[in-house]
Design a protein around this motif. Structure first.
Motif, short mmCIF file in Angstrom:
data_model
loop_
_atom_site.label_atom_id
_atom_site.label_comp_id
_atom_site.label_asym_id
_atom_site.label_seq_id
_atom_site.Cartn_x
_atom_site.Cartn_y
_atom_site.Cartn_z
N ARG A 97 0.83 -1.20 0.00
CA ARG A 97 0.00 0.00 0.00
C ARG A 97 0.86 1.25 0.00
O ARG A 97 1.88 1.32 0.70
CB ARG A 97 -0.89 -0.02 1.24
N GLN A 98 0.44 2.25 -0.78
CA GLN A 98 1.17 3.52 -0.82
C GLN A 98 0.88 4.33 0.44
O GLN A 98 -0.20 4.23 1.02
CB GLN A 98 0.76 4.32 -2.06
N PRO A 99 1.83 5.15 0.88
CA PRO A 99 1.59 5.97 2.07
C PRO A 99 0.49 7.00 1.82
O PRO A 99 0.32 7.50 0.70
CB PRO A 99 2.95 6.65 2.31
N VAL A 100 -0.27 7.31 2.87
CA VAL A 100 -1.38 8.26 2.78
C VAL A 100 -0.84 9.68 3.00
O VAL A 100 -0.15 9.94 3.99
CB VAL A 100 -2.47 7.93 3.81
N VAL A 188 -15.49 9.13 10.98
CA VAL A 188 -15.58 7.71 10.65
C VAL A 188 -15.44 7.45 9.15
O VAL A 188 -15.25 6.30 8.74
CB VAL A 188 -16.92 7.11 11.15
N MET A 189 -15.52 8.49 8.34
CA MET A 189 -15.37 8.33 6.90
C MET A 189 -13.91 8.40 6.43
O MET A 189 -13.62 8.13 5.26
CB MET A 189 -16.16 9.42 6.17
N LEU A 190 -12.99 8.73 7.32
CA LEU A 190 -11.61 8.96 6.92
C LEU A 190 -10.78 7.69 7.00
O LEU A 190 -11.00 6.82 7.84
CB LEU A 190 -10.98 10.02 7.82
N GLY A 196 -5.03 10.94 12.83
CA GLY A 196 -4.16 11.75 13.69
C GLY A 196 -4.20 13.21 13.31
O GLY A 196 -4.31 14.10 14.19
N GLN A 197 -4.12 13.51 12.01
CA GLN A 197 -4.18 14.90 11.55
C GLN A 197 -5.55 15.50 11.84
O GLN A 197 -5.66 16.66 12.26
CB GLN A 197 -3.88 14.97 10.05
N PHE A 198 -6.60 14.71 11.65
CA PHE A 198 -7.96 15.19 11.92
C PHE A 198 -8.12 15.55 13.39
O PHE A 198 -8.62 16.64 13.74
CB PHE A 198 -8.96 14.11 11.51
N ASP A 199 -7.72 14.66 14.27
CA ASP A 199 -7.88 14.90 15.71
C ASP A 199 -7.07 16.11 16.17
O ASP A 199 -7.53 16.91 16.99
CB ASP A 199 -7.46 13.66 16.49
N GLN A 200 -5.87 16.26 15.64
CA GLN A 200 -5.05 17.42 16.02
C GLN A 200 -5.68 18.72 15.54
O GLN A 200 -5.58 19.75 16.21
CB GLN A 200 -3.64 17.27 15.45
N PRO A 205 -6.69 23.89 16.76
CA PRO A 205 -6.95 24.50 15.44
C PRO A 205 -5.89 25.55 15.09
O PRO A 205 -5.56 26.41 15.92
CB PRO A 205 -8.33 25.14 15.60
N THR A 206 -5.38 25.46 13.86
CA THR A 206 -4.34 26.38 13.41
C THR A 206 -4.52 26.65 11.93
O THR A 206 -4.78 25.73 11.15
CB THR A 206 -2.93 25.79 13.64
N ALA A 207 -4.36 27.90 11.54
CA ALA A 207 -4.48 28.27 10.13
C ALA A 207 -3.12 28.09 9.45
O ALA A 207 -2.51 29.03 8.94
CB ALA A 207 -4.96 29.71 10.00
N ASP A 208 -2.65 26.82 9.43
CA ASP A 208 -1.35 26.52 8.84
C ASP A 208 -1.45 25.71 7.56
O ASP A 208 -0.45 25.19 7.07
CB ASP A 208 -0.47 25.79 9.86
N GLY A 209 -2.66 25.59 7.03
CA GLY A 209 -2.84 24.80 5.82
C GLY A 209 -2.89 23.31 6.07
O GLY A 209 -2.96 22.52 5.12
N ARG A 210 -2.87 22.88 7.34
CA ARG A 210 -2.90 21.46 7.69
C ARG A 210 -3.90 21.13 8.80
O ARG A 210 -4.39 20.01 8.86
CB ARG A 210 -1.51 20.99 8.16
N HIS A 211 -4.20 22.11 9.66
CA HIS A 211 -4.96 21.80 10.88
C HIS A 211 -6.10 22.78 11.12
O HIS A 211 -6.36 23.18 12.25
CB HIS A 211 -4.02 21.75 12.09
N ALA A 212 -6.82 23.16 10.07
CA ALA A 212 -8.01 24.00 10.21
C ALA A 212 -9.26 23.12 10.16
O ALA A 212 -9.48 22.43 9.16
CB ALA A 212 -8.06 25.05 9.11
#
Length: 356
Positions: A97-100, A188-190, A196-200, A205-212
């Motif tokens: 499997r390819q990395p996500v 549950v759809m992810l 891990g990224q979703f929960d963080q 919450p941060t407007a860093d393009g990864r955690h909004a």
């Protein structure tokens, strides 16, 4: 004395004739008796002139009949073919499997030009807006006609499109998600590797393009606005394509129009329209298709009317009927600092607002 044929008592009185003359015709001599031997016919001889009463059974044959043997051979051939197709199936994916990838997101607030128009009747606002012809709810997210690809079957392509639609519906239309009460319907759809990224994102919450959080789903500040009409207007499209032998990608582009009013103001308060355009890119491997899960790799969101000075990473805080945008723009960013995302803000065109 009487003769040899007379009874011991003599000739009965009154009998006609008498003596030997009466029995002479029925007395057999010794030569006749010796010649008259009894001979019983056998069963075969007795039945010679008669058909048997029952039909004879054919003798039992040991072993399988020809029909049974043919049936066994056909079952063996079908079973062998099924095994061969399972091993050599053209849609079976080899390899690891390819990395996500983590989700990359952009949330752009759109600032209104002047006051936000409003009306007591949300239906009136819809009829006088560009969303007049939009469908309601999930009906505005139809599945396109799908075809198999080089490495994925028709059913797998449909599974990818259906999963993408389910994610969009849950993250854009569920009332408990829109008012910030729950994130579970989306989580549950992810794919498990994105949890891990979703929960963080929701914990910090941060407007860093990864955690909004607003990159994952649509949710309004519950202290500021609530739905004035649960019948959200929707229009958009879905497209599926194969990126490689192990991956399907679905691109979604939808516009959602919500009727909102101030929280707790009641039905008599004026409502206003709020527009969100979401462009999402989903990725699916065969594990995702089997588990009805998705990898969300790109999220591009435009939403308004919002004030550029507000932080739109955690919640969307809409400008409601009669309000105007506050002066100023988003918090300043350092273009030399590559650790964070550059803040963006746009202008909401007047043509995007209802004419009231």
């Amino acid at each position: 004395m009487g003769g040899p044929g007379d009874p011991p008592e003599g000739t009965p009185e009154g009998a006609p004739g008498g003596g030997e003359d009466e029995y002479r015709s029925v007395v057999f001599d010794e030569s006749f008796v010796r010649a008259a031997r009894l001979q019983e016919y056998s069963a075969q001889e007795r039945m010679a002139d008669h058909a048997p009463a029952v039909r004879r059974r054919p003798p039992m044959r040991r072993g399988l009949s020809r029909q049974a043997l043919v049936l066994v051979m056909l079952i063996a051939v079908a079973f062998g073919t099924a095994i061969y197709m399972g091993v050599r199936h053209p849609y079976q994916a080899p390899g690891a499997r390819q990395p996500v990838e983590p989700l990359r997101m952009t949330v752009i607030p759109l600032s209104p030009q002047g006051r936000v128009p409003g009306a007591a009747d949300p239906e009136y606002l819809y009829e006088h807006s560009p969303a007049a012809q939009f469908r309601i709810g999930a009906e505005g997210i139809p599945l396109p006609a799908s075809r198999r690809t080089a490495h994925f079957s028709d059913g797998q392509v449909v599974a990818a499109l259906t999963t993408a639609k389910d994610y969009i519906v849950r993250s854009s239309l569920y009332p408990e998600v829109l008012d910030g009460q729950s994130v579970r319907p989306v989580r549950v759809m992810l794919d498990a590797d994105q949890l891990g990224q979703f929960d963080q994102s929701f914990a910090q919450p941060t407007a860093d393009g990864r955690h909004a959080p607003t990159g994952w789903l649509v949710r309004f500040d519950p202290t500021a606005a609530e739905l004035a009409d649960a019948r959200v207007r929707v229009q958009g499209s879905l497209q599926a394509a194969e990126t490689d032998s192990a991956t399907l990608e679905v691109t979604a582009d939808h516009t959602f129009v919500y009727a909102l009013r101030p929280t707790g103001a009641g039905a008599k308060a004026d409502a206003s329209l709020f527009t969100v355009r979401r462009e999402l890119h989903f990725r699916f491997d065969r594990d995702d298709l089997r588990l009805h899960q998705a990898q969300v790799v790109v999220s591009y969101v435009q939403a308004g009317p919002l004030s550029c000075a507000e932080d739109s990473a955690n919640h969307l805080r809409p400008l409601l009927a009669g309000q105007t945008a506050r002066a100023g723009g988003p918090a300043g960013t350092d273009p030399y600092d590559t650790s964070g995302a550059t803040a963006l803000c746009g202008s909401l065109a007047k043509s995007a607002q209802p004419k009231v």
